[in-house]
Design an enzyme around this catalytic site. Structure first.
Site, mmCIF file in Angstrom:
data_model
loop_
_atom_site.group_PDB
_atom_site.id
_atom_site.type_symbol
_atom_site.label_atom_id
_atom_site.label_comp_id
_atom_site.label_asym_id
_atom_site.label_seq_id
_atom_site.Cartn_x
_atom_site.Cartn_y
_atom_site.Cartn_z
ATOM 1 N N GLY A 173 0.324 -1.754 -7.674
ATOM 2 C CA GLY A 173 -0.549 -0.673 -7.234
ATOM 3 C C GLY A 173 -2.014 -1.060 -7.172
ATOM 4 O O GLY A 173 -2.877 -0.209 -6.991
ATOM 5 N N LYS A 174 -2.314 -2.352 -7.315
ATOM 6 C CA LYS A 174 -3.705 -2.788 -7.192
ATOM 7 C C LYS A 174 -4.171 -2.586 -5.752
ATOM 8 O O LYS A 174 -5.316 -2.239 -5.497
ATOM 9 C CB LYS A 174 -3.822 -4.261 -7.582
ATOM 10 N N LEU A 175 -3.287 -2.862 -4.839
ATOM 11 C CA LEU A 175 -3.542 -2.588 -3.422
ATOM 12 C C LEU A 175 -2.566 -1.531 -2.953
ATOM 13 O O LEU A 175 -1.405 -1.515 -3.375
ATOM 14 C CB LEU A 175 -3.299 -3.833 -2.558
#
Lengths: 357, 357, 357, 357
Positions: free
Chosen positions: A293-295
């Site tokens: 979920g970083k990107l």
């Protein structure tokens, strides 16, 4: 033949055609239709343009010996012209920037010099680049003296580096990363400040006064996440990997913990030499970042596998040609990084806590 | 012919001969007479043996996803058997160690998995390795709860990590890096703690109580240098580069600033995948380190260009065969890392100042 | 929690546990449950075992300075014990093998030696390994003299290298790649023979007699494809990439052109340091090879990103422990590479044409 | 301070300053005073200019998927404008050039495409680039048909590729590497032709007529050395390493064997992604080449560690700006590569023998 063309075979590679007098802009434009890392660099320009056209808060991460290697005025330019909104850097890049802003220099050397001879003359080598160790020691003392002038309390690196930039600007009036960030009110975070000569300067201040030199790096985590929570539309540009790469991603992950609207960075560019297959964070793929979920799954993204010194001059020269006027006028956050609490768009971020929805 | 043999051509390469049933020790011994990185790995074992036979204080630096990748019990072993005296680590390696010490696991995956599918199931990918994000969130909360139990004052990462290891050992009785270091009284420094999930745990404690979660990373600089000043015979073993590599070198450089007897590490091993020619610190050569005085000009040193997961199991299996009894009996420093001030060989290091000669 | 465990989180990473006296076999077995390139090396052993248990014809490709670097007796062992059935090599590996089989040596040096001093003494450097140029010149002459004894007609490299191995064995009785292949009747192809000192020896024979030294490398293409057509169950093991990697794949692709039963190699192992993202063949992924039909879509495959000198000794020591007796007894092709036409399982392959179904 | 400045600290790094509208020439000029691979690329331009100003015969080596990746018209340009005098190439680069010269295309894809889906549609992937396998098969047949038109005798690759370029030019009138070399009478050597689809085309001609398709790669060794012997002032430019890199060096080493005036190349540029420390030839340093006499001890030389697709467009755009008129007028050799014997400056090179002094 009558056979329909495959859906995969739609857009042909266009061989690069050279001409005398091509602009950097034209070179990079022609590289959009070639392959491999050349194409990726050209794609990076277009994704950066999309960031600028969006309302995203743009984080820039800088690791590797960029300042020693002649990249510091490019980074200062990105800050000054607001191609980016927030810098996350290793301490070394800020320190070597300070060195030059203070009027000292790095020098052109070679990787095959005799290191015993260099050591005998107190010259420090960074691959093919040299500097005077005595001048470095004087920088450390200058930093320590500055620290001792500060009120005795913990400082986030963001607040500390703003004040350091202010002092540098007052003393020298010279352009550089720290002074440009001071003037443009662009916050700088340095999560690994303890692993750098700026940290050494802080520790030398502590040596002289045990109540001095307290860096609040945990406060940095909260502030960086609050920037994302305040406006969950973000972009990341990473030069070189290292702690800045992860810190920028961590800001998004930590923000999502406190605010469901956060869904990862919307745009991502990384220029790295490291590779994914050894498992380290510097080389990790942008696809992998999506699993965390970083990107965002829908993010536009590109990895350029290149030395930054080779890729950045062309990339920014081309970007400048198309975005010189656009960048300063775009929809962007305004910061006031001068105080204990970071102010974003006129409102202070929460004090010592994550901003909750 | 009559010509004398060149001084350069003295020691022939001995082709590796395979046999069934060879021990790791024998494999690595035979690799001493081959070439390239195979020889370098074999040389690393011999230099490590020399470290153990010397009176040097041995620093170990760990970066990259070593704990997630199955290396954590090797590092715990190095600590427990005192192959090393002081650990400098990224936060991630300590965090993924804590995850497993708390009974959670990492899982075998593949680099070609669909990251959107993983994200949908809240699974985080590290190249070919997977973990549950929900379990990670619980770790963060566990850390935050632990932090809130601590007295409200700044902690060096050294002191904090000792107490964290103590709590982990009390809770679980499980072996791991943090618990082994707690039991063996081996100090751990984590200069970039703000760039890790341990830092996130600290920040979550701060969120709940604004007086909690203050990490004194500048204090770490002083303490690490004081270890070198107290006994200026040191060695460095670096796995993966990153902030630990530089922090260990910085300790020596900073120590030399205050004590002329310090002259750089006497032995150096680094196992890195990064290369020198892009200028970054992770890949920088040990020769370059000599120009800075990070390493002594006379130091014995070797770089192994390899993924740690490939090199370390063989290296340590061979080293264990020759040094199992030697390591715990060698001339080594004894630490007490439990208090605010680090104690070395029964005497506290200077409080908040560099130990002056 | 009651939640079902994800299908992705089935098989935990098992941290490597070190013990004194571990065998190479045990070390590699424990590496099966770690991550990154360490796991890949352990997987390579298991895939090789599957190759040996199958009826596949196993091609081995060797590139890079393996013979100079101390790997030649490992390769000879693979040939002699029939872990492989057909070798495709760069000329350099065969030449440096011949050098040592003829009683000359390579020597242990260092990458930081002064190359001008080496040149002055006529010593040639291969990274950290040295050899005498005068001895190399004598090898070239020996090869040229051998070539001039051959009947004047074109030779595939397969036939030529068989005869060269025979001569070497007759002259020296020494073990090595060429002599092991001669004795085990394992064919060797050297598609880039013109880019090597063996090619230089051939050219020196031509210099003395313009009717000598004709290498028929196009004949090699046909023969190698015919091996696949004759028995379309094949496996590929690539050490170092280069021309051998592609030549082995080309054999399968070319074979499929003439025989629909051919569907790509069934097993594939590659140990390479090169990476996919620059587009070159050496670093190309095994997945990419599937798009071309070089590998079957169902193939079992693994890439190990490592220097061969570091990975191969451990891999083969472990493999030998489990497969010492199995390898020579497996279902394998028998060749007679002594004549103008290669004989496989008692029957000559088609003469100068692709074997059609 | 009164201390004299160190001899090492003479030439400062000049931070790169960006401006809108910079030409490629100006970008690369500013990169001369930065560090690392950026500086090396800028240095490469200046060394190339020195080559052009000298009387050196300039060899160009091309490996990696340059033609598929959009670099073929750059190479054609170098040939046509005589920035180089002799090309040594992998077969793949010539084959993918022929593919496009014949009017077929490569297509823009992605490294994350599903290779099973591609295989099902008979699409071949080269990292992020795609092509139709059916079109490739037609190329092979076109080559085979051309080969069958040739007189039945062995051909050096130099003679064969000249005739292939002639046929292509006659058929298509299109620009490309092979057709530019035909028109400019620049010889091309392809030492590893057997490891390529051009080799496959030759083998398919042989399949139809066993007297066809004989490539005399040993003759290539002699001719390439004779070019050096005829005029022992040479330069080497290597893109990507591989067999061309070594073949160009081998020409010099082999020439020196027959003529003492030969002393290694006088200028050397290599743009490679491979590194020295694994011992392979692609990544070997130019210093190492000096130990062998491949390069002169006094040679001017630079290695650029970069993907060619990223480095070459900028390098050649800048070079074109300074050398557009110079290159075609420089002191250069003239070849006639059309016949069995290569003609250089109006005189045939020795027939099947090394030219002796």
């Amino acid at each position: 033949m009558g056979r329909r063309k495959s859906r995969f075979l739609r857009k042909p590679v266009e061989p690069f055609v050279v001409e005398a007098g091509l602009s950097a802009d034209a070179v990079l434009e022609r590289m959009e239709r070639i392959s491999f890392q050349g194409r990726n660099l050209a794609t990076a320009r277009r994704i950066w343009e999309k960031m600028l056209a969006s309302d995203a808060t743009i984080f820039l991460g800088t690791a590797g010996a960029l300042s020693a290697g002649g990249m510091r005025l490019l980074i200062a330019h990105l800050i000054e012209r607001r191609y980016v909104d927030c810098l996350v850097s290793t301490g070394a890049n800020l320190y070597h920037d300070l060195h030059e802003t203070r009027g000292r220099r790095h020098f052109i050397g070679s990787p095959t010099l005799d290191d015993a001879a260099l050591a005998a003359e107190r010259i420090d080598r960074v691959y093919d680049t040299l500097a005077s160790e005595d001048e470095f020691c004087k920088n450390d003392e200058w930093i320590a003296a500055f620290v001792l002038k500060l009120e005795r309390r913990p400082y986030t690196t963001r607040e500390f580096l703003y004040k350091l930039g202010e002092q540098l600007w007052t003393d020298t009036g010279n352009n550089g990363i720290l002074t440009a960030a001071y003037r443009a009110k662009v916050p700088i975070f340095c999560p690994a400040i303890a692993d750098s000569s700026i940290g050494m300067g802080l520790s030398q201040a502590r040596h002289r006064d045990q109540t001095a030199g307290m860096a609040d790096v945990i406060g940095d985590i909260i502030e960086s996440a609050n920037i994302v929570i305040r406006k969950p539309s973000t972009a990341t540009i990473v030069l070189g990997g290292g702690t800045p790469k992860n810190f920028i991603n961590q800001a998004s992950v930590q923000a999502e913990f406190y605010d469901d609207r956060v869904g990862g960075h919307k745009y991502a560019i990384q220029i790295v030499t490291d590779v994914p297959h050894f498992g380290g964070a510097s080389g990790s793929s942008l696809e992998e970042a999506q699993s965390w979920g970083k990107l965002s799954i829908e993010s536009e993204k590109v990895t350029v596998h290149s030395d930054v010194t080779l890729a950045l001059p062309l990339l920014l020269s081309a970007l400048e040609s198309t975005s010189h006027d656009l960048a300063p006028r775009r929809k962007r956050p305004e910061f006031d990084p001068s105080g204990r609490i970071l102010v974003m768009n006129g409102q202070p971020l929460a004090d010592g806590k994550f901003q909750e929805a």
